[in-house]
Structure formats: C-alpha cells, structure tokens
Design an enzyme around this catalytic site. Structure first.
Site, short mmCIF file in Angstrom:
data_model
loop_
_atom_site.label_atom_id
_atom_site.label_comp_id
_atom_site.label_asym_id
_atom_site.label_seq_id
_atom_site.Cartn_x
_atom_site.Cartn_y
_atom_site.Cartn_z
N VAL A 1 0.66 -1.07 -0.31
CA VAL A 1 0.03 -0.17 -0.23
C VAL A 1 0.88 1.66 -0.55
CG1 VAL A 1 -1.54 0.76 1.49
CG2 VAL A 1 -1.83 -1.41 1.27
N HIS B 1 -29.30 6.90 -7.50
CA HIS B 1 -28.83 7.71 -8.71
C HIS B 1 -28.28 9.75 -9.13
CE1 HIS B 1 -28.70 7.12 -13.69
NE2 HIS B 1 -29.20 8.08 -12.90
P1 NAI Z 1 3.19 -3.97 2.89
O1 NAI Z 1 3.30 -4.82 3.66
O2 NAI Z 1 1.76 -3.71 2.62
O3 NAI Z 1 3.93 -4.11 1.40
C1 NAI Z 1 5.33 -4.47 1.70
C2 NAI Z 1 5.63 -5.12 0.60
O4 NAI Z 1 7.13 -5.05 0.29
C3 NAI Z 1 5.20 -6.63 0.25
O5 NAI Z 1 4.07 -6.53 -1.17
C4 NAI Z 1 6.15 -7.68 -0.28
O6 NAI Z 1 6.38 -8.55 -0.97
C5 NAI Z 1 7.54 -6.85 -0.54
N1 NAI Z 1 8.71 -6.52 -0.07
C6 NAI Z 1 8.82 -7.45 1.14
N2 NAI Z 1 10.65 -7.60 1.21
C7 NAI Z 1 10.93 -7.50 -0.51
C8 NAI Z 1 12.42 -7.38 -1.11
N3 NAI Z 1 13.23 -7.80 -0.59
N4 NAI Z 1 11.86 -6.67 -2.48
C9 NAI Z 1 10.84 -6.08 -3.30
N5 NAI Z 1 10.47 -6.18 -2.33
C10 NAI Z 1 9.41 -6.88 -0.92
O7 NAI Z 1 4.02 -2.55 4.17
P2 NAI Z 1 3.78 -1.10 3.81
O8 NAI Z 1 2.99 -1.44 2.27
O9 NAI Z 1 5.32 -0.62 4.35
O10 NAI Z 1 2.72 -0.71 4.14
C11 NAI Z 1 3.02 -0.46 5.92
C12 NAI Z 1 1.34 -1.25 6.52
O11 NAI Z 1 0.34 0.46 6.87
C13 NAI Z 1 0.35 -2.71 5.80
O12 NAI Z 1 0.38 -2.67 7.13
C14 NAI Z 1 -0.25 -0.88 5.71
O13 NAI Z 1 -1.48 -1.63 5.15
C15 NAI Z 1 -0.76 -0.14 6.60
N6 NAI Z 1 -1.33 1.64 6.14
C16 NAI Z 1 -2.23 1.05 4.78
C17 NAI Z 1 -2.58 2.54 4.09
C18 NAI Z 1 -3.48 1.78 3.94
O14 NAI Z 1 -4.86 1.70 4.02
N7 NAI Z 1 -4.39 3.13 2.42
C19 NAI Z 1 -1.52 3.70 2.96
C20 NAI Z 1 -0.57 3.76 4.09
C21 NAI Z 1 -0.22 2.36 4.94
#
Ligand code: NAI
Length: 460
Positions: free
Chosen positions: A183, A438
């Site tokens: 995200v 609508h």
């Molecule tokens: P995330 O866990 O959503 O995504 C991290 C991504 O990094 C994953 O897709 C993973 O496969 C990838 N990744 C991991 N290791 C890697 C590597 N070595 N090389 C390439 N890719 C790799 O974590 P994120 O985006 O940092 O968000 C953290 C938290 O904050 C999440 O729980 C998210 O739901 C929350 N959040 C929610 C938002 C919303 O609801 N709009 C906005 C921002 C954050």
C-alpha cells in the site's frame, strides 16, 4: 479502583490510544494518556492524513491539466505546476488542525495528558520521565515504525527515504525507485508519478498490492503503467548501492538507478522503551500477543493497534480501542477481523472488505462471483473516468457476502455500506433489494450483486 492514580492508563496517543482514552472517559473511568511524540500518532502526523493531503494536490494538478477534457478553456496545461512550499504548508495546516482537535477532545473529556515515554516499572506502575503513574488497567497503543530490513544491504552513498521523509519533500525528485509494491509503495508511486517523477516499483511478489483482489490489482497496475509507472515484479531486492536498487528476478541480477529510493517493505510494532520484561508481556514476531478482547497474557493489560501486529490500519486500531475499553468495563465485545474495510488512495480509488476471490477458493468455499465494470456506470462516465470494477464474492449456496472489492471513483466512501451489510449478515438478495441512489458510483455495487446471478441490468 481506589489506591491507583488512574483506572486506565493508555500508552500512545494515535488513533488507537486516543479513541480508547475518550471512550473510557465517557464510560466514567479516570483516564491518563501518555504520548512520547505527537498526538494523533503516525496516522495524523506522518501517515494517512498527510499522504492523502498531498495526493489531493496531485489529483487537483491532474484535473487542472485535464481541464480541456471537461470543456474548460484557457488553461495552459504546460504552465500548471505545484508550489512545493504551499503544498507542504497546506499539509501542515491540515495536520495541525487535526492534532489540535485530538488534544481538545481529550481535555474536554477530562483525560489527563502526560507528554513523555511510558516505561513499565511493575504491572501497575509506569515511569514517564521522572514521574511514576499507577493504574488499575493499561492499554498499550504504541503503534509501529517503518521496517528498515537487514536483508536489504545498504552500500555507498544513498538517499533512502521512508514514508516519513517522503511526505516532507521540498522538491520533486527527477526519479525515484520504490522498494515494495504494497500500500505505501503504490500510494507513493501514484503521488510521485503525478508530481512528475520517473517512478519504478520493485516488488517481490508477482503482483502489486498483494492483499487486494487479483483482478483489481491487475487493473490498478495497468492504469499506473498507462500513467508512466514502471514495475519489476517477482523481484527480490537485496542491496541499495549508490541509489541503485539491486535485485534478482528470474534468476538474473538486475538494477534500477534513481535519484532516491523509497523503502516500503512493511512496518514493525513499537515496543522499544516499554520495558515489557518488567511485566512479562508475551510477544510473537515482535508484536504483543492479544486475544479477541485485545487482552494480553497479563490480564489487566491490553494492546491495540499496530503494536499487536494484527491489522495495521488506523480504523482497526480505533475499533480495537473501543473493544478493549468495553472489555475493561465488563462487556463482551470481540474483534472480528474478517470484515475490516481497507482503502487505497489512487485515482481511481480502491476499497475492499473480506476475502479476495482466490482467498475464498483457497478456503474451500464454493463461490459465486459478480463483477460490474465502471464503464457501465453513468456517474463514472460523468466523472470522466470509467476504469475500474465492482466485484463481489458470494458463498454460492447461502448468498453470504464473503468479500467486496471496488475500484472506481470515490469508492473509499462507499465500502462502509458493505461493512454494515456484513455486520448485519445481509445476503446478496438484501443488497439487491436496497435502493441505490442515481446517479452514483454506488449503483455499480448493486449491479455487481445482480451480476453474480447473471441479472445485471446495465451490462450484458
Ligand atoms: P506492505 O506489507 O503492505 O507491503 C510491503 C511490500 O514489500 C510487500 O508487497 C512485499 O512483498 C514487498 N517486499 C518485501 N520484501 C521485499 C524485497 N526484498 N524486495 C522487494 N519487495 C519486497 O507494507 P507497507 O506498504 O510498507 O505498509 C505498511 C502497513 O501500513 C501495511 O499494514 C499497510 O496496510 C499500512 N498502510 C495502509 C494504508 C492504507 O490503508 N491506505 C496506507 C499506508 C500504509
């Protein structure tokens, strides 16, 4: 309880902690809240709110550039630009006003405010600076921080941003490489692309937004690609060297060089400085272990929000706060993690709840799927953006709603309808029987439900 300074001590003033504190005060408890940084937590200060404020500017910029599409004349699209200083000032104003609002609400509810880090002395006492505070119950709501993973080496001279620094930029980087297509990675990819950077996302999995329904994720990727964002999927980043992101993909060594790098591979619970050992708190993978009432292994201590590592979303934290307070007050509230809506702020927006189609199938459910393309929705056409779908996943036999995934204009404001429906255990039939106004994008939802039975009105 007599003898303690407070009935409830809340540690952390983010959307989990401050909501819990206000709710507890409204239940007649004597409450104290400790915050070591800024009230409102990551959400208000360096997460949800500032991101969406910057994204708003990016969206306005885009709409103004597209003015001619809406028959608005006299706008020179090549001359339109964003004042970074003014954009940051607006963000600060929005944040300042909301943080001030949180403090006022706490005061108005006579919650005692302590500014400082709380550290357990024993199971009924914390130290906040030089002061000791005793409590009957405690709610830990200390949030999370950006993960700077040890499995990604950092060598040479790098400009590596986390979401925190990325929100404070005073100049748009010419190019940015984003590690992680979750995200945070994707919302920033969208933002920087709209602001004019050359954006490349490097993601480990074979799709972006791994938590989102496969069909929606593929559509969002296609749209971002159309807008100019480049992707490397199935790509495992191992090193950042001199602003080049080095990764392995299909057994090959590859790299992307950029002016700066955004690290977005997840977040970790904040437990540093709590002195949790003093009370024997149980942890799993760095997160405080909790049950469905948010109670830890120490029965009078609760943990809500990102620190329990369950679902790292602000609204989850707030609801967990309400459940924890209910439990402390003798109620039976329980968290149901199967129906938490989640919203992603791109254009068009993504909003979902429940299981994706693949998750439902993996759980052995017989599913009935209905989709309705936004191209068949009048309001989307009026809005000038017909990309997207409404997709519903139903239990084939019972008509139970297993998941709903929306990709379209304003859908983040619509998913609550499905959250209510799922709470009420409504069936597909009942949604179809609900009159949707609508012209709105919400009509696509009832059409998708009808579509699950091959009976959508506005699509063949
Ligand atoms: P995330 O866990 O959503 O995504 C991290 C991504 O990094 C994953 O897709 C993973 O496969 C990838 N990744 C991991 N290791 C890697 C590597 N070595 N090389 C390439 N890719 C790799 O974590 P994120 O985006 O940092 O968000 C953290 C938290 O904050 C999440 O729980 C998210 O739901 C929350 N959040 C929610 C938002 C919303 O609801 N709009 C906005 C921002 C954050």
């Amino acid at each position: 309880m007599a003898g303690y300074d407070y009935d409830i001590l809340v540690i952390g003033g983010g959307p989990g902690g401050y909501v819990a504190a206000i709710k507890a005060a409204k239940e007649g408890k004597r409450v104290c809240i400790a915050e070591r940084a800024a009230f409102g937590g990551v959400c208000l200060n360096e997460g949800c709110i500032p991101t969406k404020t910057l994204i708003k500017t990016a969206n306005v910029l885009h709409e103004v550039k597209e003015a001619a599409t809406f028959a608005v004349e006299g706008v020179d699209a090549t001359a339109v630009s964003v004042s970074m200083g003014k954009m940051q000032a607006r963000k600060k104003n929005v944040v300042h006003s909301l943080v001030g609002g949180v403090k006022s609400l706490l005061r108005a509810n006579t919650v005692a405010i302590m500014e400082g880090a709380a550290s357990f002395v024993d199971a009924h006492t914390v130290e906040i600076g030089a002061k000791k505070v005793s409590f009957d119950y405690a709610i830990i709501a200390t949030g999370s921080s950006v993960l700077m993973p040890s499995f990604i080496k950092r060598e040479g001279e790098n400009r590596i941003l986390t979401s925190r620094e990325a929100l404070d930029i005073d100049a748009v980087p010419a190019s940015i490489a984003i590690i992680g297509g979750g995200v945070i990675g994707i919302e920033f990819a969208y933002l920087f692309n709209r602001l004019g950077s050359t954006v490349t996302v490097v993601e480990l999995m074979d799709k972006i937004l791994p938590m989102v329904d496969e069909e929606v994720s593929a559509m969002a990727k296609k749209r971002l690609e159309k807008d100019g964002v480049a992707f490397h999927l199935g790509a495992k980043v191992h090193t950042v060297r001199d602003n080049a992101v080095l990764f392995q993909s299909n057994g090959q060594e590859k790299s992307v060089k950029a002016d700066c790098v955004l690290m977005a591979v997840g977040r970790v619970p904040n437990t540093d400085g709590l002195n949790a050992e003093a009370i024997g708190l149980a942890f799993e993978k760095g997160a405080v272990v909790t049950d469905a009432s948010l109670r830890t292994n120490v029965p009078h201590i609760y943990a809500i929000g990102d620190v329990n590592g369950k679902v790292m979303l602000a609204h989850t934290a707030s609801h967990e706060g309400m459940v924890a307070v209910d439990s402390i007050c003798g109620g039976n509230a329980r968290m149901d993690y199967t129906r938490i809506p989640s919203c992603i702020y791109l254009e068009p927006e993504i909003a979902s709840i429940g299981l994706t189609e693949n998750q439902a199938k993996e759980q052995g459910k017989t599913v009935r799927v209905g989709t309705f393309p936004m191209a068949g929705n009048g309001k989307s056409l009026v809005e000038g953006d017909t990309d997207g779908i409404a997709k519903v996943i139903l239990d084939a036999e019972l008509g139970e709603i297993l998941g709903v995934h929306l990709y379209g204009k304003h859908v983040t404001d619509m998913i609550a309808e499905i959250a209510v429906a799922m709470t009420l255990e409504a069936t597909a039939e009942e949604i179809i029987d609900t009159i949707h106004p609508h012209p709105t994008v919400s009509e696509a939802i009832s059409e998708a439900f009808m579509g699950a039975y091959g009976k959508a009105i506005h699509w063949v």
